[in-house]
Design a protein around this motif. Sequence first.
Motif, short mmCIF file in Angstrom:
data_model
loop_
_atom_site.label_atom_id
_atom_site.label_comp_id
_atom_site.label_asym_id
_atom_site.label_seq_id
_atom_site.Cartn_x
_atom_site.Cartn_y
_atom_site.Cartn_z
N VAL A 148 43.28 65.13 33.91
CA VAL A 148 43.02 64.21 32.79
C VAL A 148 41.62 64.33 32.21
CG1 VAL A 148 44.73 62.55 33.59
CG2 VAL A 148 42.36 62.32 34.33
N ALA A 149 40.68 64.96 32.94
CA ALA A 149 39.28 64.95 32.50
C ALA A 149 39.04 65.82 31.27
CB ALA A 149 38.37 65.41 33.64
N SER A 150 39.85 66.88 31.09
CA SER A 150 39.69 67.81 29.97
C SER A 150 41.04 68.47 29.73
CB SER A 150 38.63 68.87 30.30
OG SER A 150 38.61 69.89 29.33
N ASP A 151 41.15 69.21 28.62
CA ASP A 151 42.39 69.96 28.38
C ASP A 151 42.39 71.30 29.11
OD1 ASP A 151 40.45 71.07 26.75
OD2 ASP A 151 41.74 71.25 24.99
N HIS A 152 41.26 71.70 29.69
CA HIS A 152 41.18 72.87 30.55
C HIS A 152 41.02 72.43 32.00
CE1 HIS A 152 40.35 76.39 27.75
NE2 HIS A 152 40.34 75.36 26.93
N LEU A 153 41.57 73.21 32.91
CA LEU A 153 41.28 73.05 34.32
C LEU A 153 40.13 73.98 34.69
CD1 LEU A 153 44.95 73.17 35.68
CD2 LEU A 153 43.49 71.13 35.54
N PRO A 154 39.25 73.57 35.59
CA PRO A 154 38.21 74.51 36.04
C PRO A 154 38.80 75.60 36.92
CG PRO A 154 38.06 72.42 37.23
CD PRO A 154 39.15 72.25 36.22
N VAL A 155 38.19 76.77 36.88
CA VAL A 155 38.56 77.85 37.79
C VAL A 155 37.35 78.23 38.62
CG1 VAL A 155 40.32 78.69 36.20
CG2 VAL A 155 38.06 79.75 36.18
N TRP A 156 37.57 78.77 39.81
CA TRP A 156 36.49 79.04 40.74
C TRP A 156 36.72 80.39 41.43
CZ3 TRP A 156 38.16 79.96 45.65
CH2 TRP A 156 39.43 79.47 45.98
N ALA A 157 35.65 80.90 42.00
CA ALA A 157 35.76 82.12 42.81
C ALA A 157 34.68 82.11 43.88
CB ALA A 157 35.60 83.37 41.94
N ASP A 158 35.03 82.58 45.07
CA ASP A 158 34.07 82.81 46.15
C ASP A 158 33.71 84.28 46.12
OD1 ASP A 158 34.16 80.18 46.98
OD2 ASP A 158 35.73 80.54 48.47
N ILE A 159 32.42 84.58 45.96
CA ILE A 159 31.98 85.97 45.82
C ILE A 159 30.99 86.33 46.92
CG2 ILE A 159 32.38 86.02 43.33
CD1 ILE A 159 29.37 85.65 42.94
N VAL A 160 31.05 87.59 47.34
CA VAL A 160 30.16 88.11 48.37
C VAL A 160 29.70 89.50 47.95
CG1 VAL A 160 31.26 86.83 50.25
CG2 VAL A 160 32.10 89.11 49.65
N PRO A 161 28.60 90.00 48.53
CA PRO A 161 28.19 91.38 48.26
C PRO A 161 29.29 92.35 48.64
CG PRO A 161 26.43 90.18 49.37
CD PRO A 161 27.64 89.29 49.41
N ALA A 162 29.46 93.41 47.84
CA ALA A 162 30.58 94.33 48.05
C ALA A 162 30.25 95.49 48.98
CB ALA A 162 31.08 94.87 46.71
N GLY A 163 28.97 95.68 49.31
CA GLY A 163 28.62 96.76 50.24
C GLY A 163 28.02 97.96 49.55
N PRO A 164 27.51 98.92 50.32
CA PRO A 164 26.77 100.06 49.77
C PRO A 164 27.61 100.98 48.90
CG PRO A 164 27.13 100.34 52.14
CD PRO A 164 27.52 98.93 51.80
N THR A 165 28.90 101.14 49.21
CA THR A 165 29.76 102.01 48.39
C THR A 165 29.87 101.49 46.97
OG1 THR A 165 31.04 102.63 50.34
CG2 THR A 165 32.04 103.05 48.17
N ALA A 166 30.08 100.16 46.85
CA ALA A 166 30.19 99.55 45.52
C ALA A 166 28.86 99.62 44.79
CB ALA A 166 30.66 98.10 45.65
N ALA A 167 27.75 99.48 45.52
CA ALA A 167 26.44 99.57 44.88
C ALA A 167 26.22 100.95 44.29
CB ALA A 167 25.34 99.24 45.89
#
Length: 256
Positions: A225-244
Amino acid sequence: MSASTRSPKLRVATYNIRKSIGTDRRRRPERVLAVLRELDADVVAVQEVDRRFGDRSTALPPEVIAEETGYMPVRFGIRPESLGWHGNMLLVRRDTEVMSTQRIELPALEPRGAVLADLRVGGTAVRVIGMHLGLLGLWRKRQARAVLMCLEALEDPLPTVMMGDLNEWVMDGGCLKLFARHHHVAAPGPSFHSRRPMAALDRIITSLDLRVEAAGVHLSPKSRVASDHLPVWADIVPAGPTAAAERHHVAQSPLI
């Protein structure tokens, strides 16, 4: 939890609060603040935080934010009564260090913008962009390019999170295809309309050196009821040396 003991995991969220007007058409900032407490994120990108006309006054007074939540606003407004830049604002935990901020002009037929802040959250440095893209597909693509070009022009790279109401109804095309060229595009789920969510308009996008451990739509009696959109969330962590290393390779290639 203190900054020295906090996990490197960050919870980020994005929420279009519709100027604190709920689905009952009543302006009730306290309902939005209650949803923010439920989210319990480290960083929240907020859209439509300021009223559109007149003095563009904020729909979430900073003193009320301070009293009712553990957040503090990162100010981007150029008017004393305003918190945001074209309605975009970031909320961070009170122990967060705000290292730098920037307003981003976006090409549009109507006023549009994005906000950028380099933050240190619990010892972790992260670059966060909050944005609210336009209603027309051609302009959304131009706005996505403008955001990406702004990132490319910054001298010091940081792990980056971009999030907001992208207004993109296509699941994997349009402006999302541009963001996905060199970033991860998370799909937390349908967030619009809050009473009957069908469209995944609100998205979270990360650089390749970050990994999304979990993501979702925050659905509760209050968020409905607070807004016409719902909030979305994500838990993020470092991806490691390969991704870097992958990110470094991408940085050497043409952006678009």
